[in-house]
Design a protein around this motif. Structure first.
Motif, PDB file in Angstrom:
ATOM      1  N   THR A 134      81.607  44.214  46.611  1.00 23.14           N
ATOM      2  CA  THR A 134      82.778  43.608  45.967  1.00 23.14           C
ATOM      3  C   THR A 134      83.498  44.636  45.093  1.00 23.14           C
ATOM      4  OG1 THR A 134      81.668  41.469  45.936  1.00 23.14           O
ATOM      5  CG2 THR A 134      83.572  41.700  44.502  1.00 23.14           C
ATOM      6  N   ASP A 180      86.264  40.924  49.019  1.00 29.16           N
ATOM      7  CA  ASP A 180      85.052  41.271  49.743  1.00 29.16           C
ATOM      8  C   ASP A 180      85.415  41.175  51.214  1.00 29.16           C
ATOM      9  OD1 ASP A 180      82.644  41.631  50.842  1.00 29.16           O
ATOM     10  OD2 ASP A 180      81.660  39.902  49.902  1.00 29.16           O
ATOM     11  N   THR A 205      75.744  42.831  47.822  1.00 35.65           N
ATOM     12  CA  THR A 205      76.978  42.035  47.811  1.00 35.65           C
ATOM     13  C   THR A 205      77.851  42.362  46.602  1.00 35.65           C
ATOM     14  OG1 THR A 205      75.811  40.252  46.700  1.00 35.65           O
ATOM     15  CG2 THR A 205      76.076  40.051  49.085  1.00 35.65           C
ATOM     16  N   LEU A 206      77.224  42.587  45.442  1.00 35.62           N
ATOM     17  CA  LEU A 206      77.984  42.916  44.233  1.00 35.62           C
ATOM     18  C   LEU A 206      78.639  44.289  44.376  1.00 35.62           C
ATOM     19  CD1 LEU A 206      78.833  42.135  41.345  1.00 35.62           C
ATOM     20  CD2 LEU A 206      76.720  43.176  40.530  1.00 35.62           C
ATOM     21  N   LEU A 207      77.856  45.262  44.842  1.00 35.26           N
ATOM     22  CA  LEU A 207      78.373  46.617  45.052  1.00 35.26           C
ATOM     23  C   LEU A 207      79.561  46.609  46.021  1.00 35.26           C
ATOM     24  CD1 LEU A 207      78.109  49.688  44.642  1.00 35.26           C
ATOM     25  CD2 LEU A 207      76.449  49.730  46.496  1.00 35.26           C
ATOM     26  N   LEU A 249      71.813  48.031  42.260  1.00 35.26           N
ATOM     27  CA  LEU A 249      72.740  46.909  42.440  1.00 35.26           C
ATOM     28  C   LEU A 249      72.495  46.181  43.753  1.00 35.26           C
ATOM     29  CD1 LEU A 249      76.306  48.148  41.473  1.00 35.26           C
ATOM     30  CD2 LEU A 249      74.855  46.594  40.190  1.00 35.26           C
ATOM     31  N   PRO A 250      72.582  44.820  43.721  1.00 37.03           N
ATOM     32  CA  PRO A 250      72.523  44.083  44.983  1.00 37.03           C
ATOM     33  C   PRO A 250      73.720  44.457  45.856  1.00 37.03           C
ATOM     34  CG  PRO A 250      72.467  42.594  43.091  1.00 37.03           C
ATOM     35  CD  PRO A 250      72.779  43.947  42.562  1.00 37.03           C
TER      36      PRO A 250
END
Lengths: 93, 483
Positions: free
Chosen positions: B346, B327, B342-344, B339-340
């Motif tokens: 990453t 990240d 932060t996840l996307l 998707l949130p």
């Protein structure tokens, strides 16, 4: 021709971050590869069935039964971030 | 070669441990220049070798492959050993289990020296797509060994391994075998389990032997083949000893040749191929000219279906369960309402930094071809043309037992010569890809050498056989080799 915007769109579908340089390069590469593939359009495929399996296998079934895997520690060691034996990931919701 | 070493082992002329150490010496001397290996497994190898020596000392009978050192391509898992698939995204991946082919080799006492370099996730024809650097051709260090199983081919050619496992999705065993002057066999689809093989394009992938001789390839194939409950596409087959079918006789055989293939070759290459055909005639085989009108579409068909399967198979490398997780804290500007952020981010960053250019390129082509509105024009059409090519083959295989072609259009090319033009690299597969599209077995056998820049470079010829007819394929290849 695959435009830069299309490249960016495909990359986001594929979840790949690209640099600006890569966007340029892929716009060119994808266009030339897809142009070359266009030759398939000259084949008459009317009433032709698509291949599903090359050696003709069909309906391979088995009992839907869980089996133990011996090396669970080996899998846990691969977690990018571990907490209390669990794989820690970014929040999904 | 395996049989001769086997005889030396059982007559106690040499121990398996000494043989194994000799190969590690050879690796130490040569591999700085060639770079066939990514990881050496010395502890494992010595332990395996000692076990075989104990058996021999106890007077127990051993298998042909037992105690014979070889190498495994890095896209195949060996338990407890690093398996990168030549990708940065799996740089720290330690395989938690054995691939079925590896398990079978271990159970039969084969010694594993290490893991060999290849193009990242087997995508390429030169090993230049490895994230760890290119392997060099032992016959000329300025040239590629071919790919994607270039490390395995170079290891065998440079006597850094007796045998090696490669994998072949569009030619990745046969093309490097041809360019390094060794034998490479892609078995029938399903003959060999894919469990524990990092999937590239699941409907084409096949693991197979790369060796100095046809008999060695047969011995390795006998060891690794068979149905596997962990691979539903592995086919039921009788456990054959393929080395028992090498009679040296081809008088009953009909071999098909495709005239346009030969006419398109450079003079020197053409001469060598004609020499091979002539020899088969002399041995009593019947040569028949055949016509496969749809075969010219094999390569574009492959370069649609394969990236589609790649895009799906590569989705698992996302930084969540294993491998690299990145990240970089920069906003990519991409958003997805499901998707949130932060996840996307990453996902995007992990794949941005973890995957190389060719892997990204194929994922992109596949994603495009499968995306809404394009599926019928690309993927479905390609699968239909695949069907027409298959009909051509079924018709031809009623007339002939085998088809003989060149393996490659020429000998090894220079490092860097094709890296800027992906399409020219794809054309390397032109003669090999059909066998994968059809799922038939095919072998590349050394045919001769051509001179380039004062160096003798090997080239091979290819034989394709009927589905599950490795016996005749190996028999014909072996007869030529012996003649």
């Amino acid at each position: 021709m695959i435009s830069k915007d299309e490249v960016k769109h495909i990359a986001s579908l594929a979840r790949i971050g690209l640099t600006d340089k890569e966007v340029d390069k892929f716009s060119h590469d994808l266009s030339s590869i897809l142009d070359w593939i266009e030759q398939l359009k000259e084949v008459d495929v009317e009433n032709v069935e698509a291949v599903s399996h090359v050696t003709g296998l069909e309906n391979i079934t088995r009992q839907d039964k869980a089996a133990d895997f011996e090396n669970t520690d080996g899998i846990k060691k691969l977690f990018p971030e571990e907490k209390d034996g669990y794989d820690k990931v970014k929040s999904v919701l | 070669m395996i049989r001769q070493l086997h005889d030396k082992l059982i007559s106690k002329e040499i121990t398996s441990e000494q043989l194994t150490l000799d190969y590690f010496d050879a690796i130490e001397k040569k591999d700085k220049d060639i770079f066939a290996y990514l990881t050496l497994t010395k502890d494992l190898a010595i332990a395996q070798a000692k076990k075989v020596d104990d058996k021999i000392n106890w007077g127990e009978k051993i298998n042909l492959i037992e105690g014979i050192p070889g190498a495994v391509k890095d896209v195949l898992c060996v338990e407890g050993i690093r398996a990168t698939g030549s990708s940065k995204i799996l740089d720290n991946y330690i395989a938690p289990y054995d691939a079925t082919v590896v398990r079978k080799l271990k159970e039969n006492g084969a010694v594993i020296l290490g893991k060999t370099n290849c193009d990242e996730f087997a995508m390429g024809s030169s090993t230049e797509n490895s994230a760890y650097g290119a392997t060099k051709n032992p016959h000329d260090l300025e040239r590629v060994p071919g790919g994607s199983s270039g490390g395995s081919a170079a290891a065998v050619a440079a006597d850094e391994a007796v045998w090696a496992l490669g994998t072949d999705t569009g030619g990745s065993i046969r093309q490097p075998a041809s360019l390094c002057g060794i034998v490479g066999l892609k078995p029938t689809y399903g003959r060999v389990s894919r469990y524990g093989l990092m999937a590239m394009a699941s409907s084409f992938d096949a693991a197979g032997p790369m060796t100095k001789t046809v008999e060695d390839a047969a011995i390795v194939l006998s060891t690794i083949s068979g149905q596997d409950k962990y691979d539903a596409t592995s086919a039921h087959s009788n456990d054959k000893k393929f080395e028992d079918y090498l009679t040296g006789d081809v008088k009953d055989m009909k071999i098909g040749i495709i005239k346009e293939y030969l006419d398109g070759l450079e003079t020197e290459m053409k001469k060598i191929l004609e020499g091979v055909i002539e020899k088969y005639k002399k041995m009593g085989a019947k040569i028949v000219e055949i016509d496969l009108p749809y075969n010219k579409y094999a390569l574009p068909v492959y370069y649609i279906i394969q990236p589609c399967e790649v895009s799906s198979n590569m989705a698992k490398f996302d930084g969540v369960k294993y491998g690299l997780r990145v990240d970089d804290k920069k906003d990519s500007g991409v958003s997805d309402f499901e998707l949130p952020k932060t996840l996307l981010e990453t996902y995007l960053d992990t794949r941005k930094y973890g995957l190389g250019a060719e892997v990204k390129r194929r994922i992109m082509i596949g994603t495009y071809a499968l995306s809404s509105g394009y599926y019928e024009a690309y993927y479905l059409r390609a699968q239909k043309v695949r069907s027409l090519i298959k009909k051509d083959f079924e018709r031809v295989f009623e007339e002939v037992d085998l088809i003989l072609t060149p393996t490659t259009t020429g000998p090894a090319f220079k490092l860097g010569e094709k890296t800027d033009d992906p399409l020219s690299m794809y054309l390397e597969d032109i003669f090999t890809v059909t066998a994968n599209i059809m799922g038939v077995p095919a072998i590349s056998v050394p045919a001769g050498t051509v001179e380039k820049d004062g160096k003798q470079l090997p080239i091979g010829f290819q034989l394709m056989g009927k589905w599950f007819d490795e016996e005749n394929l190996l028999r014909a290849a072996h007869a030529w080799e012996r003649a």
